[in-house]
Motif scaffolding. Structure first.
Motif, mmCIF file in Angstrom:
data_model
loop_
_atom_site.group_PDB
_atom_site.id
_atom_site.type_symbol
_atom_site.label_atom_id
_atom_site.label_comp_id
_atom_site.label_asym_id
_atom_site.label_seq_id
_atom_site.Cartn_x
_atom_site.Cartn_y
_atom_site.Cartn_z
ATOM 1 N N PHE A 12 0.698 -1.106 0.119
ATOM 2 C CA PHE A 12 -0.163 0.063 -0.027
ATOM 3 C C PHE A 12 0.921 1.180 -0.017
ATOM 4 N N TRP A 13 0.468 2.262 -0.591
ATOM 5 C CA TRP A 13 1.067 3.557 -0.593
ATOM 6 C C TRP A 13 0.060 4.422 0.289
ATOM 7 N N VAL A 14 0.940 4.882 1.251
ATOM 8 C CA VAL A 14 0.194 5.662 2.262
ATOM 9 C C VAL A 14 0.407 7.195 2.317
ATOM 10 N N LEU A 15 -0.307 8.164 2.485
ATOM 11 C CA LEU A 15 0.017 9.381 2.966
ATOM 12 C C LEU A 15 -0.578 9.817 4.084
ATOM 13 N N SER A 16 0.395 10.191 5.107
ATOM 14 C CA SER A 16 -0.132 10.558 6.408
ATOM 15 C C SER A 16 0.063 11.959 6.689
ATOM 16 N N ILE A 17 -0.911 12.631 7.232
ATOM 17 C CA ILE A 17 -1.002 13.994 7.744
ATOM 18 C C ILE A 17 -1.126 14.145 9.022
ATOM 19 N N SER A 18 -0.329 14.982 9.896
ATOM 20 C CA SER A 18 -0.957 15.245 11.254
ATOM 21 C C SER A 18 -1.259 16.541 11.418
ATOM 22 N N LEU A 19 -2.130 16.974 11.999
ATOM 23 C CA LEU A 19 -2.927 18.098 12.280
ATOM 24 C C LEU A 19 -3.269 18.246 13.716
ATOM 25 N N LEU A 20 -3.770 19.634 14.200
ATOM 26 C CA LEU A 20 -4.231 19.864 15.361
ATOM 27 C C LEU A 20 -5.773 20.426 14.880
ATOM 28 N N HIS A 62 -5.178 9.489 6.919
ATOM 29 C CA HIS A 62 -4.228 8.531 6.218
ATOM 30 C C HIS A 62 -4.952 8.191 5.045
ATOM 31 N N VAL A 63 -4.352 8.664 3.982
ATOM 32 C CA VAL A 63 -5.127 8.255 2.689
ATOM 33 C C VAL A 63 -4.330 7.343 2.057
ATOM 34 N N VAL A 64 -4.910 6.156 1.632
ATOM 35 C CA VAL A 64 -4.296 4.731 1.192
ATOM 36 C C VAL A 64 -4.675 4.309 -0.162
ATOM 37 N N GLN A 65 -3.813 4.136 -1.040
ATOM 38 C CA GLN A 65 -3.876 3.654 -2.473
ATOM 39 C C GLN A 65 -3.197 2.339 -2.307
ATOM 40 N N THR A 66 -3.800 1.392 -2.993
ATOM 41 C CA THR A 66 -3.054 -0.124 -3.271
ATOM 42 C C THR A 66 -2.123 0.321 -4.440
ATOM 43 N N ASP A 67 -1.136 -0.676 -4.499
ATOM 44 C CA ASP A 67 -0.075 -0.715 -5.240
ATOM 45 C C ASP A 67 -0.541 -1.011 -6.802
ATOM 46 N N GLU A 68 -1.637 -1.719 -6.825
ATOM 47 C CA GLU A 68 -2.257 -2.056 -8.051
ATOM 48 C C GLU A 68 -2.802 -0.762 -8.983
ATOM 49 N N ARG A 69 -3.284 0.241 -8.258
ATOM 50 C CA ARG A 69 -3.645 1.316 -9.103
ATOM 51 C C ARG A 69 -2.320 2.185 -9.436
ATOM 52 N N LEU A 70 -1.277 1.952 -8.958
ATOM 53 C CA LEU A 70 0.046 2.630 -9.187
ATOM 54 C C LEU A 70 0.543 1.704 -10.680
ATOM 55 N N ILE A 71 0.504 0.489 -10.348
ATOM 56 C CA ILE A 71 0.950 -0.373 -11.435
ATOM 57 C C ILE A 71 0.322 -0.542 -12.732
ATOM 58 N N ALA A 72 -1.045 -0.465 -12.580
ATOM 59 C CA ALA A 72 -1.877 -0.457 -13.950
ATOM 60 C C ALA A 72 -1.337 0.399 -14.856
ATOM 61 N N PRO A 73 -1.418 1.909 -14.572
ATOM 62 C CA PRO A 73 -0.949 2.644 -15.533
ATOM 63 C C PRO A 73 0.739 2.539 -16.229
ATOM 64 N N GLN A 74 1.394 1.767 -15.134
ATOM 65 C CA GLN A 74 2.848 1.572 -15.466
ATOM 66 C C GLN A 74 2.819 0.388 -16.674
ATOM 67 N N ARG A 75 1.863 -0.535 -16.362
ATOM 68 C CA ARG A 75 1.947 -1.476 -17.062
ATOM 69 C C ARG A 75 1.382 -1.122 -18.679
ATOM 70 N N ALA A 76 0.264 -0.319 -18.549
ATOM 71 C CA ALA A 76 -0.125 0.252 -19.992
ATOM 72 C C ALA A 76 1.014 0.894 -20.520
ATOM 73 N N PHE A 77 1.665 1.873 -19.764
ATOM 74 C CA PHE A 77 2.453 2.605 -20.694
ATOM 75 C C PHE A 77 3.794 1.691 -21.047
ATOM 76 N N ARG A 78 4.235 0.896 -20.140
ATOM 77 C CA ARG A 78 5.218 -0.242 -20.719
ATOM 78 C C ARG A 78 4.786 -0.780 -21.942
ATOM 79 N N ALA A 79 3.715 -1.360 -21.904
ATOM 80 C CA ALA A 79 3.221 -2.249 -23.042
ATOM 81 C C ALA A 79 3.143 -0.984 -24.420
ATOM 82 N N THR A 80 2.867 -0.079 -24.188
ATOM 83 C CA THR A 80 3.048 0.918 -25.279
ATOM 84 C C THR A 80 4.541 1.486 -25.672
#
Length: 437
Positions: free
Chosen positions: A126-134, A147-165
């Motif tokens: 997972f790719w996580v962006l954490s922000i601390s605040l008051l 904490h905003v979380v994104q799975t690695d699949e969402r990152l890899i999918a465009p890379q695979r499409a770009f790599r194929a092209t």
């Protein structure tokens, strides 16, 4: 330029192509992946600010005031989720996180700090962006972590499409470059191939000079080679003319001496015969072209058959068995007159010395021609072999036959940068071995 050198240059070019294209592909792919990470971090940061703008905090709960977030936060298994923690306690999570099986990291971040990093949980990345605040409420301040979380699949999918092209483009570019390199190789080496072909035609006697049209870089080489050929031909003609003139000039006074009464004296007759033999020797050398730098390729087998046919008639009474082992493709790089002179002298000597058996073998090894002529005669004594090829030795010294014309053979072999050796034959007589490059 040899063909092997041309081939090495082509292989080096292809190797560079095969190295540079994958290296460029890898570099572009990594650059795109880095850009994807940066873009993902920015998007997650935007989502975190959107969550912060809709965040409502009361004394007993935390909620979002409306549904202004991205639709992926409300769709299960979308790969995008959000969590809010307070002092390591989960106080809110998006609908998309219910089946995700992700636990927010318990980082002690200082207020205002944000952190983007990969987190591995349950063999998933997972790719996580954490922000601390008051968060300031009406009468109190509450520390929160978003904490905003994104799975690695969402990152890899465009890379695979770009790599194929990218792969399709690089494959097309590689094929185009390879075709261009082959055409450039053919175009740039064509003059060299033509020059090599012309040189081979000069070597085998098909033409006397280089006549093709070549680029400026090769034109100088062509002119220099033609100058060398002209100089060599002039030198050869001068040598032959001077030698022939000298031999003919001596021939007349020797003929006069032979008709005089003094020629009947044994001592004078011996010397006159010796001078006559030397004149005939030099006349043959004048007619020979053994000093040619550019040599023809003469088939050995036909010349051998002519000589054997003639010698079989001359020595018919001895009933000689002449055994020949000569491949049809064996060639002598030189003049046919010289080849006949060499083989004729050695075969004639062998026929004179033999009892009944003469063997001729020809073979090529490592681009080197080897000729072997042997007989079953008495052979040549060891103490006489060192004098056999010396110039000035009486040609009729060895009554068995060896020695006649051997000085001619030795000089001809030397003129071709060859070697001539004499040893004992398994047949019982002498064996002469000749080697030519």
């Amino acid at each position: 330029m040899s063909l092997s050198l041309k081939l090495r240059q082509l292989l080096i070019s292809i190797f560079l192509l095969l190295f540079l294209l994958p290296a460029s592909f890898f570099a572009i792919d990594q650059a795109f992946y880095t850009q994807l990470l940066t873009s993902s971090e920015q998007k997650l940061e935007v989502h975190s600010y959107a969550i912060l703008s809709e965040l409502g905090v009361s004394a007993d709960k935390i909620e979002l005031t409306n549904n202004a977030l991205a639709p992926d936060f409300y769709r299960p298994d979308s790969g995008l989720s959000a969590y809010i923690t307070h002092q390591q306690d989960l106080v809110w999570q998006s609908d998309s996180s219910l089946n995700q099986g992700f636990s927010p990291p318990s980082d002690n971040l200082t207020p205002g700090e944000h952190l983007f990093r990969p987190v591995l949980q349950q063999d998933k990345l997972f790719w996580v962006l954490s922000i601390s605040l008051l968060f300031d409420a009406e009468d109190y301040t509450r520390p929160l972590n978003i904490h905003v979380v994104q799975t690695d699949e969402r990152l890899i999918a465009p890379q695979r499409a770009f790599r194929a092209t990218l792969l399709r483009w690089f494959f097309g570019i590689g094929c185009g470059l390879l075709l261009f390199m082959l055409l450039a190789y053919y175009w740039t080496t064509k003059p060299l191939s033509r020059l090599d072909h012309e040189i081979r035609k000069v070597e085998n006697g098909s033409q006397e000079q280089l006549q093709g049209h070549y680029p400026a870089e090769l034109r100088i080489i062509k002119e220099d080679l033609n100058l060398l050929l002209n100089s060599q031909n002039r030198q050869k003609q001068r040598y032959r003319h001077h030698l022939s003139d000298l031999a003919h000039a001596l021939k007349t006074p020797v003929a006069v001496l032979n008709t005089s009464a003094l020629s009947e004296q044994p001592e004078l007759k011996e010397q006159l015969d010796r001078i006559t033999a030397m004149i005939e020797h030099q006349l043959k050398r004048a007619a020979s072209s053994g000093h040619d730098v550019w040599k023809k390729q003469i088939q050995i087998s036909p010349s051998l058959q002519k000589l054997i046919s003639a010698l079989s008639k001359i020595y018919r009474a001895k009933q000689i068995n002449i055994e020949v082992d000569c491949p049809d493709n064996a060639v002598f790089r030189g003049d046919e007159t010289d080849l006949m002179e060499i083989l004729g002298n050695l075969l004639d000597n062998a026929c004179k010395a033999c009892q009944q058996h003469v063997r001729v073998s020809v073979h090529t090894k490592a681009d080197k021609l080897h000729l072997c002529i042997e007989d079953d005669g008495p052979g040549v004594p060891l103490q006489k072999r060192q004098y056999l090829f010396e110039r000035g030795t009486r040609l009729d010294t060895y009554h068995e036959g060896h020695g006649v014309g051997l000085s001619i053979v030795s000089e001809l072999v030397t003129s071709y940068s060859g070697s001539l050796t004499l040893d004992d034959s398994p047949l019982g007589g002498a064996r002469f071995t000749l080697s030519f490059q």
